[in-house]
Design an enzyme around this catalytic site. Structure first.
Site, mmCIF file in Angstrom:
data_model
loop_
_atom_site.group_PDB
_atom_site.id
_atom_site.type_symbol
_atom_site.label_atom_id
_atom_site.label_comp_id
_atom_site.label_asym_id
_atom_site.label_seq_id
_atom_site.Cartn_x
_atom_site.Cartn_y
_atom_site.Cartn_z
ATOM 1 C CE1 TYR A 13 3.150 -10.959 -38.666
ATOM 2 C CE2 TYR A 13 1.051 -11.396 -39.702
ATOM 3 C CZ TYR A 13 1.783 -10.898 -38.643
ATOM 4 O OH TYR A 13 1.148 -10.353 -37.567
ATOM 5 C CG ASP A 66 7.304 5.390 -33.288
ATOM 6 O OD1 ASP A 66 7.472 5.358 -34.505
ATOM 7 O OD2 ASP A 66 8.152 5.869 -32.505
ATOM 8 C CG ASP A 75 -1.670 -8.815 -37.904
ATOM 9 O OD1 ASP A 75 -2.902 -8.674 -37.768
ATOM 10 O OD2 ASP A 75 -1.063 -9.820 -37.510
ATOM 11 C CE LYS A 112 10.955 3.005 -34.968
ATOM 12 N NZ LYS A 112 10.413 4.113 -34.169
#
Length: 364
Positions: free
Chosen positions: A125, A225, A249, A192
């Protein structure tokens, strides 16, 4: 009770209705707020040349606290998000979204009680992008190939993901301080880092480092995940969760879905000097002006704002009134009627707001 001057940014779409409802409820709770109106949204471009006028930013700087309704953001084209622009202009590095089950909303779970802490200032972002076919994209593709960093297809648009030590330390420290202040027992970092070792890996490394300063609070980490799977299987496994920007988000909306959806999800953007409170949901232009919207998220965001201002009694009265109106289930809006499979007629935004004000007047 001291009077507080607060910047009100109604936004567009249903923001005009939810903001008006919020003002009525805040007044009914007994809070003495002087609203300073400021504008943002696509409707400002013609007159100001920008969806976010400098006068709006200056109003927030002057008053230190603001609450805003949703603002429509074009998808794929047009101006960037007003929310992102506000966060950058005011250094609102923390997005705070508590997620708490409210009986009577039709949610799939009854015991969700967690807090999302999302880093606001960087990650994908940050807006560092190169359009497909642009000279900048071509140079970056060539540079990556020269450095042996990997091959990028020549017809690619490129977004760069910066993750810094400074921002990672700040957001994780906020998460631990929030947990400490509010009696929370655990902080989870989602990432991640197994794939993005130099960005998410840095975030995880710094999170572990900050956690060492808070031995009284349990710390663990989840690959993003796996986090999503674990969250859906058992939300009670989590307490405070801290994320880099993009994951936060996405996951904040997932968390809201566990507790009744975006229509009842409050939020805040907080920085060292300023705080802007806002409903999490979008502007829903398809129902704007029809008196159908659910103002709960904006109202609960106002309760967070009142906490921030030290008006704890007013804030708790609002939350208690919201719990009561949903537990009674006689005056609720169409989204809740749908979620609860009720055959009763849906209440308008106005009727819902009036009933909340009635409950608050009885409480006073």
């Amino acid at each position: 009770m001291a009077k507080h001057v607060v910047t009100l940014i109604p936004g567009d779409g249903i923001g005009l209705e939810t903001s008006a409802a919020m003002q009525k409820v805040v007044a009914a709770a007994g809070a003495d707020i002087e609203w300073e109106l400021a504008e943002a949204g696509a409707h400002m471009i013609e007159s100001c040349g920008s969806p976010l006028p400098e006068s709006t930013i200056e109003s927030v700087r002057r008053n230190k606290v603001a609450i805003k309704g949703p603002v429509t953001t074009p998808v794929g084209t047009g101006f960037r998000s007003v929310n992102v622009a506000l966060r950058k202009a005011l250094n609102l590095n923390v997005c705070l979204r508590p997620v708490l089950s409210i009986p009577g909303t039709g949610s799939r779970y009854e015991d969700v009680n967690l807090v999302v802490v999302r880093e606001n200032s960087e990650d994908l972002y940050a807006g560092v992008e190169f359009e497909e076919g642009s000279e900048g994209a071509k140079k970056l593709i060539a540079f990556c190939e020269e450095q042996g960093a990997g091959t990028i297809r020549p017809d690619s648009g490129i977004s760069i993901k910066p993750i810094s030590v400074t921002a990672s330390d700040a957001i994780v420290e906020f998460a631990f301080e929030y947990a400490k202040k509010h009696g929370r027992k655990k902080v989870t970092a989602a990432h991640k880092a197994n794939i993005m070792k130099y960005s998410d890996g840095l975030f995880l490394r710094e999170a572990r480092k900050v956690a060492e300063s808070y031995p009284e609070i349990e710390f663990n980490d989840n690959i993003i995940d796996a986090f999503c799977m674990n969250l859906v299987m058992d939300p009670s496994r989590f307490d405070v969760i801290v994320f880099p920007n993009l994951y936060g988000d996405i996951a904040s909306d997932l968390c809201a879905g566990l507790a009744g959806g975006l229509g009842i999800a409050p939020g805040a953007n907080i920085g060292p000097e300023y705080a802007v409170f806002e409903a999490v949901h979008g502007s829903a232009p398809d129902i704007a002006g029809q008196d159908k919207c659910n103002p709960t998220a904006e109202i609960l965001s106002a309760a967070m704002m009142l906490d921030h201002l030290g008006e704890f009694d007013c804030a708790e009265r609002i939350r208690a009134a919201v719990r009561k109106i949903y537990s009674d289930a006689s005056v609720v809006t169409g989204d809740i009627r749908y979620a609860t499979n009720s055959d009763k007629p849906a209440a308008s935004c106005t009727a819902f707001t009036d009933e909340l004000c009635r409950i608050l007047s009885e409480d006073l």
